[in-house]
Design an enzyme around this catalytic site. Structure first.
Site, PDB file in Angstrom:
ATOM      1  CB  CYS A  34      40.642  46.317  48.010  1.00 23.03           C
ATOM      2  SG  CYS A  34      40.316  45.952  49.737  1.00 23.03           S
ATOM      3  CG  ASP A  36      37.421  44.540  50.372  1.00 27.29           C
ATOM      4  OD1 ASP A  36      36.705  44.960  49.442  1.00 27.29           O
ATOM      5  OD2 ASP A  36      38.077  43.497  50.302  1.00 27.29           O
ATOM      6  CB  CYS A  59      37.788  39.817  49.158  1.00 39.16           C
ATOM      7  SG  CYS A  59      38.785  39.518  50.620  1.00 39.16           S
ATOM      8  CB  CYS A 103      41.517  39.558  53.878  1.00 39.88           C
ATOM      9  SG  CYS A 103      42.046  39.746  52.176  1.00 39.88           S
TER      10      CYS A 103
HETATM   11 FE1  FES Z   1      40.469  43.686  50.406  1.00 37.81          FE
HETATM   12 FE2  FES Z   1      40.438  41.113  51.051  1.00 37.81          FE
HETATM   13  S1  FES Z   1      40.842  41.975  49.103  1.00 37.81           S
HETATM   14  S2  FES Z   1      40.135  42.802  52.348  1.00 37.81           S
END
Ligand code: FES
Length: 144
Positions: A34, A36, A59, A103
């Protein structure tokens, strides 16, 4: 499952956000799926985390878990901080929806990465103490 009131509270007003210019341990972990990214700064004095800050590009659950994780390790010894699990962070937040559990692993691993960096800076091999950082493990697979 909706987010708990505590998750919403930490997402809306995260604690310990920012950089720590005098940090002596900095760890960054990222989720390749993602994108992140979480960066954790710690200031260690006499084996104790006297200050901690984080920056998360991610997120809402990643922000809330980082915020809670920093609250939980602030003032703790390194030994205590390394025992912090993503499960404990989730419990402190009154739970997370199942698709967001990964996450919280990001926060746990970011703390371990910062502690590893601290050990490296003082010439100690962190692997026997901290273990491997799971930056690309399946646990971090994202389901946004
Ligand atoms: Fe990637 Fe939460 S959606 S860390």
């Amino acid at each position: 499952m909706a987010y708990s009131a505590k998750v919403m509270e930490h997402f809306a007003n995260p604690h310990n956000v920012g950089e720590l210019p005098d940090a002596n341990g900095v760890g960054e972990v990222g989720n390749p799926k993602c994108g992140d990214i979480m960066r954790m700064y710690i200031k260690v004095e006499n084996d104790r985390i006297v200050d901690v800050k984080f920056m998360t590009f991610g997120c809402g659950a990643a922000i809330a878990t980082s915020s809670m994780a920093t609250d939980l390790v602030k003032g703790k010894t390194i030994e205590e901080a390394l025992k912090l699990t993503n499960k404990a962070v989730m419990e402190a937040l009154d739970g997370l929806p199942p698709v967001k559990i990964h996450c919280s692993v990001l926060a746990e691993q970011a703390i371990k990465a910062a502690v590893s960096d601290y050990y490296r800076r003082i010439g100690i091999d962190p692997v026997p103490i901290v273990g491997e950082i799971r930056t690309d493990a399946d646990e971090l697979a994202c389901s946004i």
